[in-house]
Each structure stands twice: as C-alpha cells, then as structure tokens.
Design an enzyme around this catalytic site. Structure first.
Site, PDB file in Angstrom:
ATOM      1  N   HIS A 188       0.813  -1.219   0.000  1.00  0.00           N
ATOM      2  CA  HIS A 188       0.000   0.000   0.000  1.00  0.00           C
ATOM      3  C   HIS A 188       0.839   1.258   0.000  1.00  0.00           C
ATOM      4  CE1 HIS A 188      -3.282  -2.780   0.730  1.00  0.00           C
ATOM      5  NE2 HIS A 188      -3.947  -1.886   0.038  1.00  0.00           N
ATOM      6  N   ARG A 295     -10.192   4.445  -1.159  1.00  0.00           N
ATOM      7  CA  ARG A 295      -9.825   3.526  -0.065  1.00  0.00           C
ATOM      8  C   ARG A 295     -10.146   4.210   1.268  1.00  0.00           C
ATOM      9  NH1 ARG A 295      -5.582   2.030  -3.959  1.00  0.00           N
ATOM     10  NH2 ARG A 295      -5.388  -0.242  -4.023  1.00  0.00           N
ATOM     11  N   ARG A 331     -15.077   2.458  -1.147  1.00  0.00           N
ATOM     12  CA  ARG A 331     -14.949   1.104  -0.595  1.00  0.00           C
ATOM     13  C   ARG A 331     -15.005   1.190   0.920  1.00  0.00           C
ATOM     14  NH1 ARG A 331      -9.561  -2.156  -1.570  1.00  0.00           N
ATOM     15  NH2 ARG A 331      -8.667  -0.703  -0.092  1.00  0.00           N
ATOM     16  N   GLU A 430     -11.672 -10.019  -5.369  1.00  0.00           N
ATOM     17  CA  GLU A 430     -10.233 -10.043  -5.104  1.00  0.00           C
ATOM     18  C   GLU A 430      -9.806 -11.333  -4.418  1.00  0.00           C
ATOM     19  OE1 GLU A 430      -9.101  -6.676  -2.685  1.00  0.00           O
ATOM     20  OE2 GLU A 430     -10.906  -6.767  -1.496  1.00  0.00           O
ATOM     21  N   ASN A 453      -4.608  -6.809  -6.985  1.00  0.00           N
ATOM     22  CA  ASN A 453      -3.481  -6.935  -6.055  1.00  0.00           C
ATOM     23  C   ASN A 453      -3.696  -8.134  -5.144  1.00  0.00           C
ATOM     24  OD1 ASN A 453      -2.909  -4.462  -7.179  1.00  0.00           O
ATOM     25  ND2 ASN A 453      -3.776  -3.313  -5.493  1.00  0.00           N
ATOM     26  N   ARG A 464       1.829 -10.326  -1.036  1.00  0.00           N
ATOM     27  CA  ARG A 464       2.147  -9.103  -1.792  1.00  0.00           C
ATOM     28  C   ARG A 464       3.113  -8.186  -1.050  1.00  0.00           C
ATOM     29  NH1 ARG A 464      -3.678  -5.907  -1.604  1.00  0.00           N
ATOM     30  NH2 ARG A 464      -2.539  -4.020  -2.037  1.00  0.00           N
TER      31      ARG A 464
HETATM   32  C1  PEP Z   1      -6.686  -4.922  -4.669  1.00  0.00           C
HETATM   33  O1  PEP Z   1      -6.541  -5.803  -3.827  1.00  0.00           O
HETATM   34  O2  PEP Z   1      -6.362  -5.050  -5.868  1.00  0.00           O
HETATM   35  C2  PEP Z   1      -7.242  -3.615  -4.273  1.00  0.00           C
HETATM   36  C3  PEP Z   1      -7.560  -2.705  -5.168  1.00  0.00           C
HETATM   37  O3  PEP Z   1      -7.369  -3.353  -2.944  1.00  0.00           O
HETATM   38  P1  PEP Z   1      -6.100  -3.040  -2.016  1.00  0.00           P
HETATM   39  O4  PEP Z   1      -4.899  -2.857  -2.875  1.00  0.00           O
HETATM   40  O5  PEP Z   1      -6.408  -1.813  -1.231  1.00  0.00           O
HETATM   41  O6  PEP Z   1      -6.022  -4.270  -1.163  1.00  0.00           O
HETATM   42 MG    MG Z   2      -7.459  -5.613  -1.899  1.00  0.00          MG
END
Ligand code: PEP
Ligand code: MG
Length: 552
Positions: A188, A295, A331, A430, A453, A464
């Site tokens: 992030h 977000r 979101r 996701e 992501n 990640r």
């Molecule tokens: C994702 O997971 O692709 C997403 C857009 O949410 P975040 O990156 O905030 O987890």
């Molecule tokens: Mg996400």
C-alpha cells in the site's frame, strides 16, 4: 558520485536532499548505561515532551472532532504520569542499567500483557493505549520523526520501510520522492506513492546509511536509479530526461476532454483511485471520469481513534460534491494485513492476510460498519456515491451485508434523513473464491470491481508484502487473467458491469487485452489515466480480439 539501484515503483524524476525517516518501533537498540541519573532525566524529559505533544493533539481534536473524541489524548497524558508506569521504567533503568528506550519498551510490553489478560473489556482496551504512549516516548528518545518532516524545503524521503499509516501522516507538500530499503510494488505504500504521483523506488539497498542523510541526490523513478552527489554529466543527463518527461506530460494534457474510445468504437470508463479527499483535484487534473476506488480505510489510518459518523459524512459528502455528479465508488473499511490500526486493538495473527481483515472485521463489528454505512448513505444525497465491499468470498456475506444496509436505510427512513434510494452496491472481486462464483454473486449486486493486487496474491499464493517472494510472481500469470475474463463474462451475462481497480488496471501492456475482454472500467492512479487513454485511442481491435485472448 555513488549510484544505488532499486526497483522503480512510480515514474518521475526528483532532485533534492535525502531525509531519513527512522522507525520509532521495532528498531530499539538495547544498550547498557553507566550514568543512571542522566538516563532517568532523559526519560523524564521525553515524557514531558510527549505530554506536551498530546496537549497539542487534544486542542486540535477538540476543534475538529469535539470533546468526547478528544478526551483520549487527555487520558494518554494522565497515563504518562501513572506511578506504576513511571516506577517500572525507572526500576529497569536503575536495576538493570538499561537505556531508557529499552526500559520504556519493556514496561509497555509487560503492562499491555497485563491489561490484555483482564476480564473487563474496558481494561483490555488499555493495552493499545499503553503501547501508543510508549511508542511516542520512544520516538522522542530516539529522535525518530513520527509523521512530521522537520525541514523547510521539500525532501526525498528515505526509510527502511513505511507502513501505510506512516505514509498517510506525512506532509505530502514536503515530499519530492520516496526511497525505501524494503517493500514490494503492490504494497500500500507503493500504491500511495503512485496515487500521489510521487517518484518512488523500493529495495534500494544502502539508502539508510547514516552518511547519506542530507546528501544531494537525483531519484529516477522510471529506472529505479538513485545518484548520490551526482557528477555534472549525470546531472545534465537527468535534467534533459526531466525535460522530456514534462514534454510528454504536455502532450498527454492535450487528451483531456477526449473520450476514451478505440479506433473501432469500443469505449471504456477511465476512473481514478484515491486515498483521501485531498486527491480529488488530481482526479480533475488528469481527466478522471469518476472515482473507481476511494480507499476509505486511509481515513481510519490517519487517526488515533475511530472517525465519527459526522466526520466521515463530511469527507464523503465533500468528495461527492467536488466530483460534480460523476460516479464516486467508496470502498468500505479494508483494514487488517498491512493496514493495522492500533485503536481497533486486533489480536495479533499468524497470517494476517488470511485473517480477520476487511469485510470480516465489519461483519464482526456491526457497530463500526453501521457508522460508516450511515455516513455513506447520508452523503449519497449529495452526489453519485456507490458503495463497494472488499474481500468478499461468499454469497452469504453479500446477503448479510445487504441486510445490514437495509437496517441502516430503515433507520434513516425513520429519522427522515435523505439518501439516494437507488444507490449502487458493488463488490470487489479479489479472492479466487469470489471470481469462481461470480456468476452467483452477479445476481446480488450492481457492479464488480476486480482487485488484482489481492486476487494475484491469493491465486498465486504469493504474499504481496514479501519482497523475497516477489521474484516468483508473474504479474501477467494466466491464472489471474483467466479469472478476470471469467468475471467479466459472468457479469455481462447478468447485465452488470465490471471494472478493475487493482494495480494491473494501470499496466499498459494489458490495456488491449482488457479491452478485448470487454472490461467496462479501469480505475488507476490519477497520473496513469492519460497514458491509458492514449493507449485506448491508439488501439484498433478489429479482427484482433481472438488473437489478444489466445494466450489466456
Ligand atoms: C486490490 O486488492 O487489488 C485492491 C484494489 O485493494 P487493495 O490494494 O487496497 O487491497
Ligand atoms: Mg485488496
């Protein structure tokens, strides 16, 4: 001149001085000391400084969020004077001859464990408070900057790593670039750098060497190179490159107002991802057709206590109004994993990415969820707000969410509070589970937004956040692309639309593939909207769709 090569995560070129941000926690050096009295004096001075910082925070909070919410800072001030707390720290310094930082950290651990083991939930919650006040004292003792950038001119930030909560608290007007020794491109913090359009390089080994702090340097966010005390040739070369980058920006600016339609007439919505209301001007500056992902958790991350309904309402309303009727997809709270918020007081988890995060926290704590939903519904009367829910894995979750939404709207109806009765409700796809059952989920919602992501992390079983595992990650892996295609197809069969709001949406190598799949919307960092538009305008899909999808 020294050159350090890292991994580029946000393009751009920055010239400036390096400014080290040191972590206040996790890097406490355990030292034996000889001068006990001096160490106790250091600790008491730091305690006084912490109390005065908290006093300033109290005053600020009083104005912004009212007395009830500001009170926490008064409580923290009192805790800093608590006799047991102070005596324990002094005892460790005197008896074990340890430095003040270690004594404060050990005391915090012991007292937090003690609070956490109590039956009373009020006392259990004090565990986070004692940690919080101790972190403040430790950061003062160790000279670490927590949030502030103590420089008159903008600087290049260097850090070992930055948590999202630390990044959001930095004064963006003072940041020329980010460089970290660790990190991953989908973390992030990298995402925030891209949202702010600030050049960023991660995995830059050696950048935290003390001797580099304050040195002049150039950061090339396209190649990941950092030139420390650059020689005249390098300086000239990078100035030339910067000129070209600016010329390219000028060219892209000419695309503002042009509709993103391929040569053969297929259109796509190009939206922006944002993390705060301060990002809205850059959505306009980059010609965003809407906001595809706000977000909202960054509101929670930038605070020391729960944001109230009114506070959130103010933010959502302002974003909706400032977008002048364009769609704003907000979101709901997605914390947990790397986005930790102390005041939620979540138990430590072995595997937080698969733990109680995002919608799971909201379903566990309906009062927190409902506060946010009330704020969102109230704000929906002032613009085109859509609500989106993260980390969905099952139909029952979606059904439960809709029940809670109904409870909220029933309450608002009773109170005669206006809201948009046709508000769109969408979910993030996701998790592989959600993608696989997207045909079933499509019947329940108005739209899907694919979070690539997390979808990539869960499909490929690659954390990640883990820079070591990143080398095993094929970001164009067929498995992920197949899931994306499946979700788009399922949504269209059920008459709803699908967007992509994960970082893959901004990957220019995939724009044509996404168009061939029929993706309806791409939501990306504001700075990527115009480059994608350029790609869309140059694309002709006539007779090429099968070929573009043949590798999937
Ligand atoms: C994702 O997971 O692709 C997403 C857009 O949410 P975040 O990156 O905030 O987890
Ligand atoms: Mg996400």
């Amino acid at each position: 001149m020294i050159t350090i090569s890292g991994q580029a995560v946000c393009g751009g070129i920055a010239f400036g001085k390096l400014y080290h941000i040191k972590k206040s926690v996790g890097m406490i050096e355990r030292r034996h000391i000889d001068d006990v009295e001096n160490e106790i004096l250091r600790m008491n001075n730091a305690r006084e400084e912490a109390k005065s910082q908290l006093g300033a925070l109290y005053e600020k909070a009083l104005l912004e969020v009212g007395q009830d919410n500001a009170m926490i800072f008064e409580i923290h001030q009192m805790m800093l004077d608590d006799l047991d707390y102070v005596e324990s720290i002094e005892g460790i310094i005197r008896d074990q001859k340890l430095n003040a930082e270690t004594a404060v950290a050990n005391t915090a651990d012991t007292m937090a464990d003690m609070f956490a083991s109590m039956d009373d939930s009020y006392m259990q919650a004090r565990a986070a408070d004692v940690k919080d006040i101790s972190e403040r004292v430790i950061s003062i003792l160790s000279g670490a900057t927590s949030g502030g950038i103590d420089s008159d001119e903008p600087v290049i930030i260097g850090a070992e790593d930055l948590a999202p909560s630390e990044t959001v608290q930095l004064d963006k007007s003072k940041i020329l670039a980010f460089i970290t020794e660790k990190g991953s491109s989908n973390s992030h913090t990298s995402i925030l750098a891209r949202t702010m359009n600030i050049p960023a390089v991660i995995n830059a080994q050696g950048i935290m060497d003390d001797s580099l702090n304050g040195k002049d340097m150039i950061v090339d966010g396209f190649t990941g190179e950092i030139f420390i005390e650059p020689d005249p040739d390098t300086n000239a070369r990078l100035l030339e490159k910067l000129k070209k980058v600016n010329e390219q920006k000028e060219l892209l600016n000419k695309l503002k107002g042009v509709k993103p339609v391929t040569k053969d007439g297929q259109s796509i919505m190009l939206y922006a991802n944002i993390g705060s209301m301060e990002d809205v001007p850059s959505v306009w500056a980059n010609d965003g057709m809407g906001i595809g992902l706000f977000r909202s958790e960054f509101i929670y991350l930038s605070k020391d206590t729960y944001p109230t309904e009114d506070e959130q309402f103010g933010i959502y309303k302002s974003v909706a109004q400032n977008m002048l009727g364009k769609r704003v997809i907000i979101r709901t709270l997605d914390i947990g994993a790397d986005k930790q918020v102390d005041y939620f007081d979540m138990p430590k988890e072995e595997n937080p990415a698969m733990g109680v995060r995002a919608i799971r926290i909201c379903l566990n704590r309906p009062e927190v969820f409902k506060t946010q939903l009330r704020a969102l519904y109230r704000a929906s009367a002032f613009g085109k707000i859509a609500i989106m829910f993260p980390m969905i894995t099952s139909l029952s979750e979606v059904k439960r969410i809709k029940e809670i939404c109904k409870e909220v709207t029933d309450e608002l109806d009773k109170e005669n509070i206006p809201y948009n009765k046709d508000i769109e409700l969408g979910i993030m796809i996701e998790t592989p589970a959600a993608a696989v059952i997207s045909d079933i989920l499509a019947a329940e919602v108005d739209f899907f937004s694919i979070g690539t992501n997390d979808l990539t992390q869960y499909t490929l079983a690659i954390d990640r956040q883990n820079s070591e595992a990143a080398k095993f990650c094929d970001i164009h892996h067929r498995a992920v692309l197949r899931l994306i295609k499946m979700v788009v197809d399922n949504s269209h069969k059920h008459g709803i639309w699908t967007g992509i709001c994960g970082e893959l949406g901004g990957d220019l190598e995939l724009t044509e593939t996404f168009l061939a799949m029929g993706v309806d919307e791409l939501s990306v960092s504001p700075g990527l909207i115009l480059p994608i538009k350029q790609k869309v305008l140059n694309t002709d899909l006539t007779g090429r769709k099968d070929e573009l999808l043949s590798d999937i």
